[in-house]
Structure formats: structure tokens, C-alpha cells
Design an enzyme around this catalytic site. Structure first.
Site, PDB file in Angstrom:
ATOM      1  N   TYR A  18      -4.304 -14.234 -10.370  1.00 35.09           N
ATOM      2  CA  TYR A  18      -3.452 -14.903  -9.381  1.00 35.09           C
ATOM      3  C   TYR A  18      -3.921 -14.556  -7.966  1.00 35.09           C
ATOM      4  CZ  TYR A  18       0.686 -16.639  -7.016  1.00 35.09           C
ATOM      5  OH  TYR A  18       1.526 -17.332  -6.187  1.00 35.09           O
ATOM      6  N   HIS A  22      -5.839 -17.091  -5.039  1.00 33.44           N
ATOM      7  CA  HIS A  22      -5.249 -17.301  -3.710  1.00 33.44           C
ATOM      8  C   HIS A  22      -6.165 -16.853  -2.570  1.00 33.44           C
ATOM      9  CE1 HIS A  22      -1.629 -18.389  -5.847  1.00 33.44           C
ATOM     10  NE2 HIS A  22      -1.240 -18.938  -4.708  1.00 33.44           N
ATOM     11  N   TYR A  41       4.024 -19.920   5.381  1.00 31.72           N
ATOM     12  CA  TYR A  41       4.157 -19.782   3.933  1.00 31.72           C
ATOM     13  C   TYR A  41       3.463 -18.495   3.533  1.00 31.72           C
ATOM     14  CZ  TYR A  41       4.051 -21.396  -1.005  1.00 31.72           C
ATOM     15  OH  TYR A  41       4.225 -21.532  -2.358  1.00 31.72           O
ATOM     16  N   TRP A  75      -3.775 -28.442  -7.530  1.00 30.29           N
ATOM     17  CA  TRP A  75      -3.522 -27.009  -7.443  1.00 30.29           C
ATOM     18  C   TRP A  75      -2.540 -26.566  -8.528  1.00 30.29           C
ATOM     19  CZ3 TRP A  75      -5.711 -22.920  -5.348  1.00 30.29           C
ATOM     20  CH2 TRP A  75      -4.994 -21.721  -5.309  1.00 30.29           C
TER      21      TRP A  75
END
Length: 104
Positions: A18, A22, A41, A75
Site C-alpha cells: 500500500y 502511494h 488529501y 486507480w
């Protein structure tokens, strides 16, 4: 500008993947996020628990616009193997939209 927090989780054992994914978020997704009005964000991680913070005028309107955006769909498909998903095949998300304190 409204502020939102939502909770998600990645599959146990997929935390490093993960993080790696990113490090290279698709540029077209970043542009799509800005186009729907998201100005800030951030995602924080504790084990496999994910805490996302977002600033956007209207969260629900922005999510509706992103729903069919090709960059977002790409995505979401890319991330679907490492996120905990609901019965509809969407990432399990719990939205927290009641802010009770802010220090500026």
C-alpha cells in the site's frame, strides 16, 4: 472549505505494498482529485488501518464526480487487491463528517 475524515483498511500483510503504490500515484488521478475540488488529501496508516483526511467544498458531490472518472476507476481497480472491500466490490469506507473542534 469542509473537512472530512474517513476510515479504511488494507488487507493484513499488504501494508508495505500500500505504501509503495502511494509513492507513485497516477498523475491523471491527482489531476482528477483537484478537478472535483479536493484541495487537501492526506492518508495516515497505523498497522493496516487507514485514516484519510480531505478538504473539499462538498464531499458527496466530489465523490459522485469521481465515481465514473476513468483515472479514478483505473486507480480503484489497481488498489482493489490490497484494500478491504465491501460486498459491492468497493473499498470499505466509514465517513466521519462531524467536526467538533478546530484550532486555527
Amino acid at each position: 472549505m469542509a473537512r472530512y475524515l474517513f476510515l479504511m483498511e488494507c488487507e493484513k500483510g499488504k501494508e508495505e505494498e500500500y505504501i509503495e503504490r502511494h509513492k507513485a500515484v497516477h498523475p491523471e488521478l491527482l489531476e482528477a482529485l483537484k478537478e472535483v475540488g479536493i484541495t487537501t488529501y492526506s492518508i495516515f496508516m497505523d498497522g493496516n488501518q487507514l485514516y484519510a483526511y480531505m478538504e473539499v467544498d462538498d464531499y458527496h458531490r466530489a465523490m459522485k464526480k469521481l465515481e465514473n472518472n476513468p483515472a479514478n476507476r483505473k486507480w480503484q481497480a489497481f488498489m482493489s487487491d490490497i484494500l478491504s472491500m465491501d460486498e459491492k466490490g468497493d473499498p470499505k469506507m466509514y465517513l466521519i463528517d462531524q467536526e467538533v473542534f478546530r484550532l486555527n
